[in-house]
Design a protein around this motif. Sequence first.
Motif, mmCIF file in Angstrom:
data_model
loop_
_atom_site.group_PDB
_atom_site.id
_atom_site.type_symbol
_atom_site.label_atom_id
_atom_site.label_comp_id
_atom_site.label_asym_id
_atom_site.label_seq_id
_atom_site.Cartn_x
_atom_site.Cartn_y
_atom_site.Cartn_z
ATOM 1 N N ASN A 25 79.693 44.746 55.376
ATOM 2 C CA ASN A 25 79.360 44.710 53.952
ATOM 3 C C ASN A 25 79.115 43.280 53.478
ATOM 4 O OD1 ASN A 25 79.540 47.466 53.816
ATOM 5 N ND2 ASN A 25 81.450 47.506 52.665
ATOM 6 N N ALA A 26 79.912 42.326 53.962
ATOM 7 C CA ALA A 26 79.716 40.917 53.585
ATOM 8 C C ALA A 26 78.370 40.405 54.099
ATOM 9 C CB ALA A 26 80.864 40.064 54.125
ATOM 10 N N GLU A 27 78.013 40.785 55.315
ATOM 11 C CA GLU A 27 76.710 40.393 55.863
ATOM 12 C C GLU A 27 75.571 41.015 55.058
ATOM 13 O OE1 GLU A 27 78.429 40.278 60.469
ATOM 14 O OE2 GLU A 27 77.069 41.876 59.846
ATOM 15 N N PRO A 48 77.799 46.096 44.806
ATOM 16 C CA PRO A 48 76.892 47.011 45.517
ATOM 17 C C PRO A 48 77.655 47.965 46.436
ATOM 18 C CG PRO A 48 76.217 44.730 45.805
ATOM 19 C CD PRO A 48 77.556 44.704 45.149
ATOM 20 N N PHE A 49 77.079 49.127 46.631
ATOM 21 C CA PHE A 49 77.572 50.086 47.612
ATOM 22 C C PHE A 49 76.621 50.017 48.801
ATOM 23 C CE2 PHE A 49 77.412 54.359 49.518
ATOM 24 C CZ PHE A 49 78.731 54.466 49.929
ATOM 25 N N PHE A 50 77.162 49.782 49.995
ATOM 26 C CA PHE A 50 76.380 49.675 51.222
ATOM 27 C C PHE A 50 76.651 50.884 52.102
ATOM 28 C CE2 PHE A 50 77.344 45.293 49.917
ATOM 29 C CZ PHE A 50 76.060 44.781 49.816
ATOM 30 N N TRP A 51 75.620 51.349 52.771
ATOM 31 C CA TRP A 51 75.782 52.405 53.762
ATOM 32 C C TRP A 51 74.737 52.222 54.846
ATOM 33 C CZ3 TRP A 51 73.061 53.240 49.333
ATOM 34 C CH2 TRP A 51 71.851 53.920 49.413
ATOM 35 N N SER A 52 75.041 52.783 55.999
ATOM 36 C CA SER A 52 74.124 52.758 57.135
ATOM 37 C C SER A 52 73.757 54.188 57.474
ATOM 38 C CB SER A 52 74.790 52.102 58.352
ATOM 39 O OG SER A 52 75.134 50.774 58.063
ATOM 40 N N LEU A 53 72.650 54.333 58.175
ATOM 41 C CA LEU A 53 72.291 55.659 58.645
ATOM 42 C C LEU A 53 71.510 55.565 59.944
ATOM 43 C CD1 LEU A 53 69.027 56.260 57.871
ATOM 44 C CD2 LEU A 53 70.035 56.381 55.615
ATOM 45 N N GLU A 54 71.707 56.578 60.763
ATOM 46 C CA GLU A 54 70.898 56.709 61.970
ATOM 47 C C GLU A 54 69.568 57.286 61.510
ATOM 48 O OE1 GLU A 54 70.744 59.062 66.231
ATOM 49 O OE2 GLU A 54 72.700 58.455 65.429
ATOM 50 N N ALA A 55 68.558 56.432 61.456
ATOM 51 C CA ALA A 55 67.285 56.815 60.860
ATOM 52 C C ALA A 55 66.378 57.573 61.821
ATOM 53 C CB ALA A 55 66.557 55.570 60.345
ATOM 54 N N SER A 56 66.466 57.275 63.094
ATOM 55 C CA SER A 56 65.605 57.940 64.073
ATOM 56 C C SER A 56 66.143 57.645 65.454
ATOM 57 C CB SER A 56 64.161 57.426 63.932
ATOM 58 O OG SER A 56 63.272 58.218 64.687
ATOM 59 N N ASP A 118 70.442 49.834 57.412
ATOM 60 C CA ASP A 118 71.444 49.561 56.392
ATOM 61 C C ASP A 118 70.783 49.536 55.019
ATOM 62 O OD1 ASP A 118 73.640 48.882 58.308
ATOM 63 O OD2 ASP A 118 72.251 47.277 58.831
ATOM 64 N N PHE A 119 71.445 50.154 54.031
ATOM 65 C CA PHE A 119 70.917 50.287 52.677
ATOM 66 C C PHE A 119 71.959 49.868 51.652
ATOM 67 C CE2 PHE A 119 68.373 53.064 55.205
ATOM 68 C CZ PHE A 119 67.127 53.066 54.614
#
Length: 173
Positions: A25-27, A48-56, A118-119
């Motif tokens: 999150n800091a990065e 901010p709220f950060f989240w990651s996702l496996e996009a493909s 990451d979003f």
Amino acid sequence: MNNIDTSNLIFSVPVRVLRTDAQRNAELMALALEKHVYDPAILEERTPFFWSLEASSTLIDAYSSHMTLNTLANFQADAKAGVAFLPGHRHSDLPFGRSLDAQIETAMDPERTRLVADFYTLPGLTLNAVKTDDLIDGIRSGILRDVSIGFFGGESTCDICGRSMWDWDCSHV
């Protein structure tokens, strides 16, 4: 031409939201400030709220296709540049968030090469009559966990003959 072992073909895991940790999150905060934020004070007013996702990934997907490493690299470049996180592929709606970064990595169970993007979004906004707080709570609670990517472009190439999948000379579609 890619050689694919068809004995173990399985459908891809859905595009899934993944957890981030405090260090990541800091990065991501630093990336948001560097790449997208016009007024840094906003990030002091709203964390901010950060989240990651496996996009493909390289697995066979719901469309009976799979992404090559080149395609994943193209998706990675787009995500690093910053793409909108949209509600249901509706480009006419305001985005709920923006991408900050992406990594290509190997994952197991099932074995695959995947793109993790990451979003971020900000709490307290109302976009398209939806509160970002509701989006954040949906992600945090695990209710919102399956998403769909909207990356586009490139070519669809047949793994059997190497031609475009839309070429009349390719009879494998």
